[in-house]
Enzyme design. Sequence first.
Site, PDB file in Angstrom:
ATOM      1  N   SER A  13     -21.840 -41.263  37.684  1.00 17.17           N
ATOM      2  CA  SER A  13     -21.452 -41.036  36.285  1.00 17.17           C
ATOM      3  C   SER A  13     -20.206 -40.151  36.187  1.00 17.17           C
ATOM      4  O   SER A  13     -19.386 -40.334  35.280  1.00 17.17           O
ATOM      5  CB  SER A  13     -22.611 -40.434  35.485  1.00 17.17           C
ATOM      6  OG  SER A  13     -22.847 -39.102  35.862  1.00 17.17           O
ATOM      7  N   ASN A  14     -20.025 -39.220  37.110  1.00 18.34           N
ATOM      8  CA  ASN A  14     -18.789 -38.420  37.093  1.00 18.34           C
ATOM      9  C   ASN A  14     -17.575 -39.284  37.424  1.00 18.34           C
ATOM     10  O   ASN A  14     -16.519 -39.144  36.808  1.00 18.34           O
ATOM     11  CB  ASN A  14     -18.900 -37.238  38.061  1.00 18.34           C
ATOM     12  CG  ASN A  14     -19.589 -36.051  37.424  1.00 18.34           C
ATOM     13  OD1 ASN A  14     -19.040 -35.423  36.518  1.00 18.34           O
ATOM     14  ND2 ASN A  14     -20.800 -35.749  37.863  1.00 18.34           N
ATOM     15  N   MET A  86     -22.887 -36.653  48.774  1.00 13.05           N
ATOM     16  CA  MET A  86     -24.021 -35.861  49.266  1.00 13.05           C
ATOM     17  C   MET A  86     -23.992 -35.534  50.757  1.00 13.05           C
ATOM     18  O   MET A  86     -24.999 -35.100  51.309  1.00 13.05           O
ATOM     19  CB  MET A  86     -25.334 -36.567  48.924  1.00 13.05           C
ATOM     20  CG  MET A  86     -25.601 -36.689  47.419  1.00 13.05           C
ATOM     21  SD  MET A  86     -25.472 -35.139  46.500  1.00 13.05           S
ATOM     22  CE  MET A  86     -26.926 -34.293  47.132  1.00 13.05           C
ATOM     23  N   ARG A  87     -22.871 -35.713  51.427  1.00 12.99           N
ATOM     24  CA  ARG A  87     -22.803 -35.370  52.854  1.00 12.99           C
ATOM     25  C   ARG A  87     -21.945 -34.139  53.063  1.00 12.99           C
ATOM     26  O   ARG A  87     -20.800 -34.072  52.590  1.00 12.99           O
ATOM     27  CB  ARG A  87     -22.200 -36.525  53.671  1.00 12.99           C
ATOM     28  CG  ARG A  87     -22.976 -37.809  53.627  1.00 12.99           C
ATOM     29  CD  ARG A  87     -24.373 -37.696  54.171  1.00 12.99           C
ATOM     30  NE  ARG A  87     -24.438 -37.309  55.562  1.00 12.99           N
ATOM     31  CZ  ARG A  87     -25.590 -37.072  56.200  1.00 12.99           C
ATOM     32  NH1 ARG A  87     -26.751 -37.161  55.559  1.00 12.99           N
ATOM     33  NH2 ARG A  87     -25.585 -36.728  57.462  1.00 12.99           N
ATOM     34  N   LEU A  89     -19.362 -31.930  54.835  1.00 10.73           N
ATOM     35  CA  LEU A  89     -18.178 -32.341  55.598  1.00 10.73           C
ATOM     36  C   LEU A  89     -17.824 -31.305  56.668  1.00 10.73           C
ATOM     37  O   LEU A  89     -17.964 -30.094  56.448  1.00 10.73           O
ATOM     38  CB  LEU A  89     -17.012 -32.545  54.637  1.00 10.73           C
ATOM     39  CG  LEU A  89     -17.269 -33.674  53.608  1.00 10.73           C
ATOM     40  CD1 LEU A  89     -16.360 -33.536  52.398  1.00 10.73           C
ATOM     41  CD2 LEU A  89     -17.111 -35.043  54.271  1.00 10.73           C
ATOM     42  N   HIS A 105     -19.990 -29.189  41.332  1.00 13.37           N
ATOM     43  CA  HIS A 105     -21.308 -28.732  41.765  1.00 13.37           C
ATOM     44  C   HIS A 105     -22.137 -28.364  40.529  1.00 13.37           C
ATOM     45  O   HIS A 105     -21.633 -27.685  39.635  1.00 13.37           O
ATOM     46  CB  HIS A 105     -21.158 -27.519  42.688  1.00 13.37           C
ATOM     47  CG  HIS A 105     -22.467 -27.002  43.170  1.00 13.37           C
ATOM     48  ND1 HIS A 105     -23.158 -27.619  44.205  1.00 13.37           N
ATOM     49  CD2 HIS A 105     -23.234 -25.970  42.762  1.00 13.37           C
ATOM     50  CE1 HIS A 105     -24.297 -26.966  44.400  1.00 13.37           C
ATOM     51  NE2 HIS A 105     -24.364 -25.961  43.542  1.00 13.37           N
TER      52      HIS A 105
HETATM   53  N1  NHR Z   1     -18.562 -29.985  52.618  1.00 15.45           N
HETATM   54  C1  NHR Z   1     -18.017 -28.779  52.836  1.00 15.45           C
HETATM   55  N2  NHR Z   1     -17.582 -28.516  54.067  1.00 15.45           N
HETATM   56  N3  NHR Z   1     -17.905 -27.821  51.884  1.00 15.45           N
HETATM   57  C2  NHR Z   1     -18.370 -28.068  50.637  1.00 15.45           C
HETATM   58  O1  NHR Z   1     -18.244 -27.133  49.722  1.00 15.45           O
HETATM   59  C3  NHR Z   1     -18.989 -29.322  50.346  1.00 15.45           C
HETATM   60  C4  NHR Z   1     -19.055 -30.271  51.381  1.00 15.45           C
HETATM   61  C5  NHR Z   1     -19.664 -31.512  51.170  1.00 15.45           C
HETATM   62  C6  NHR Z   1     -20.237 -31.799  49.949  1.00 15.45           C
HETATM   63  C7  NHR Z   1     -20.952 -31.137  47.665  1.00 15.45           C
HETATM   64  C8  NHR Z   1     -22.210 -30.230  47.653  1.00 15.45           C
HETATM   65  C9  NHR Z   1     -22.723 -29.997  46.244  1.00 15.45           C
HETATM   66  O2  NHR Z   1     -21.960 -30.007  45.274  1.00 15.45           O
HETATM   67  C10 NHR Z   1     -20.201 -30.850  48.918  1.00 15.45           C
HETATM   68  C11 NHR Z   1     -19.554 -29.621  49.103  1.00 15.45           C
HETATM   69  C12 NHR Z   1     -24.487 -32.140  49.990  1.00 15.45           C
HETATM   70  C13 NHR Z   1     -25.267 -31.134  50.516  1.00 15.45           C
HETATM   71  C14 NHR Z   1     -26.326 -31.428  51.557  1.00 15.45           C
HETATM   72  O3  NHR Z   1     -27.128 -30.579  51.893  1.00 15.45           O
HETATM   73  C15 NHR Z   1     -25.043 -29.831  50.080  1.00 15.45           C
HETATM   74  C16 NHR Z   1     -24.050 -29.560  49.167  1.00 15.45           C
HETATM   75  C17 NHR Z   1     -23.266 -30.588  48.647  1.00 15.45           C
HETATM   76  C18 NHR Z   1     -23.497 -31.880  49.057  1.00 15.45           C
HETATM   77  N4  NHR Z   1     -26.341 -32.664  52.126  1.00 15.45           N
HETATM   78  C19 NHR Z   1     -27.255 -33.115  53.186  1.00 15.45           C
HETATM   79  C20 NHR Z   1     -26.512 -33.187  54.529  1.00 15.45           C
HETATM   80  O4  NHR Z   1     -27.218 -33.058  55.533  1.00 15.45           O
HETATM   81  C21 NHR Z   1     -27.791 -34.494  52.895  1.00 15.45           C
HETATM   82  C22 NHR Z   1     -28.532 -34.576  51.608  1.00 15.45           C
HETATM   83  C23 NHR Z   1     -28.755 -36.017  51.145  1.00 15.45           C
HETATM   84  O5  NHR Z   1     -28.244 -36.969  51.765  1.00 15.45           O
HETATM   85  O6  NHR Z   1     -29.442 -36.177  50.118  1.00 15.45           O
HETATM   86  O7  NHR Z   1     -25.301 -33.432  54.575  1.00 15.45           O
HETATM   87  O8  NHR Z   1     -23.924 -29.711  46.094  1.00 15.45           O
HETATM   88  C1  GAR Z   2     -23.954 -34.468  39.482  1.00 13.16           C
HETATM   89  O1  GAR Z   2     -24.765 -33.625  38.716  1.00 13.16           O
HETATM   90  C2  GAR Z   2     -23.169 -33.645  40.506  1.00 13.16           C
HETATM   91  O2  GAR Z   2     -22.761 -32.397  40.021  1.00 13.16           O
HETATM   92  C3  GAR Z   2     -24.202 -33.467  41.569  1.00 13.16           C
HETATM   93  O3  GAR Z   2     -24.949 -34.661  41.626  1.00 13.16           O
HETATM   94  C4  GAR Z   2     -24.820 -35.348  40.384  1.00 13.16           C
HETATM   95  C5  GAR Z   2     -24.160 -36.673  40.652  1.00 13.16           C
HETATM   96  O4  GAR Z   2     -24.200 -37.477  39.520  1.00 13.16           O
HETATM   97  N1  GAR Z   2     -23.595 -33.216  42.824  1.00 13.16           N
HETATM   98  C6  GAR Z   2     -24.246 -32.701  43.837  1.00 13.16           C
HETATM   99  O5  GAR Z   2     -25.388 -32.310  43.731  1.00 13.16           O
HETATM  100  C7  GAR Z   2     -23.465 -32.655  45.101  1.00 13.16           C
HETATM  101  N2  GAR Z   2     -24.334 -32.225  46.127  1.00 13.16           N
HETATM  102  P1  GAR Z   2     -23.250 -38.733  39.380  1.00 13.16           P
HETATM  103  O6  GAR Z   2     -23.399 -39.539  40.674  1.00 13.16           O
HETATM  104  O7  GAR Z   2     -23.807 -39.468  38.204  1.00 13.16           O
HETATM  105  O8  GAR Z   2     -21.854 -38.234  39.191  1.00 13.16           O
END
Ligand code: NHR
Ligand code: GAR
Length: 211
Positions: A13-14, A86-87, A89, A105
């Site tokens: 949606s974003n 969701m991965r 990096l 976030h």
């Molecule tokens: N990578 C880095 N290095 N730094 C950040 O600030 C990042 C990033 C990658 C993604 C988005 C983040 C969020 O907004 C984001 C920021 C995924 C996880 C996580 O735990 C945490 C934070 C965010 C995104 N992911 C699991 C993993 O093992 C998998 C979870 C799943 O697949 O559902 O990578 O919240």
């Molecule tokens: C959004 O709320 C975004 O902020 C959050 O997931 C949702 C995605 O919605 N992001 C994270 O939690 C990243 N880890 P969308 O797919 O409809 O944009």
Amino acid sequence: MKKIVILISGRGSNMQALLQAQLPCTIAAVISNRASAEGLSFAAAQGIPTAVISHQDYPTRADFDVALAKVIDQYQADFVILAGFMRILTPEFVSHYCGRLVNIHPSLLPAYTGLHTHARALQDDIKIHGCTVHFVTADLDHGPIIIQAAVPVLCDDTEDVLSERVLLEEHRVYPQAVRWLCDGEVSLIEGKVKFCHQKQASFALISPGLE
Ligand code: NHR
Ligand code: GAR
């Protein structure tokens, strides 16, 4: 015209809000790490190139990130926009896109980094929650902040209701942040967010309200 690549994992949606905002940039591609991401079909229907790079096809995070960067760089992207991606990096990926990689976030960072932010906010009974757009650094969810939106937490809120209230604001602030990036209005300089023109916030949010 700047070129952006949007990374998603799910609903998108974003991404949709960004596509509909008529930003001053070319959306070169939408890439997902999950083939089932609902957002892919919306992007394709808009005529935007899509790609799936499944993390499950790679033995390590580093291998996945190398493959992902290769595809992004084929599009010569100026900015890489994480929209529900969701991965986590690797530091190598992040440093390759230093100052060009942003995330939204669903919390008022630095509170509630990581996952399940709305459930944790409700658990803590906080009164103000929100979302944050930030430059991505190796330190998860700790990169320099570009813009935040605050929303009240109401007493009957469930995770669904609260996440929906936050999401509405995400759809307003993310297009604004990406517009600033594409216009060169905001940038990352020596690890800090710099605006060309000073910005002002509009008003205070008090929650619950004063009587
Ligand atoms: N990578 C880095 N290095 N730094 C950040 O600030 C990042 C990033 C990658 C993604 C988005 C983040 C969020 O907004 C984001 C920021 C995924 C996880 C996580 O735990 C945490 C934070 C965010 C995104 N992911 C699991 C993993 O093992 C998998 C979870 C799943 O697949 O559902 O990578 O919240
Ligand atoms: C959004 O709320 C975004 O902020 C959050 O997931 C949702 C995605 O919605 N992001 C994270 O939690 C990243 N880890 P969308 O797919 O409809 O944009």
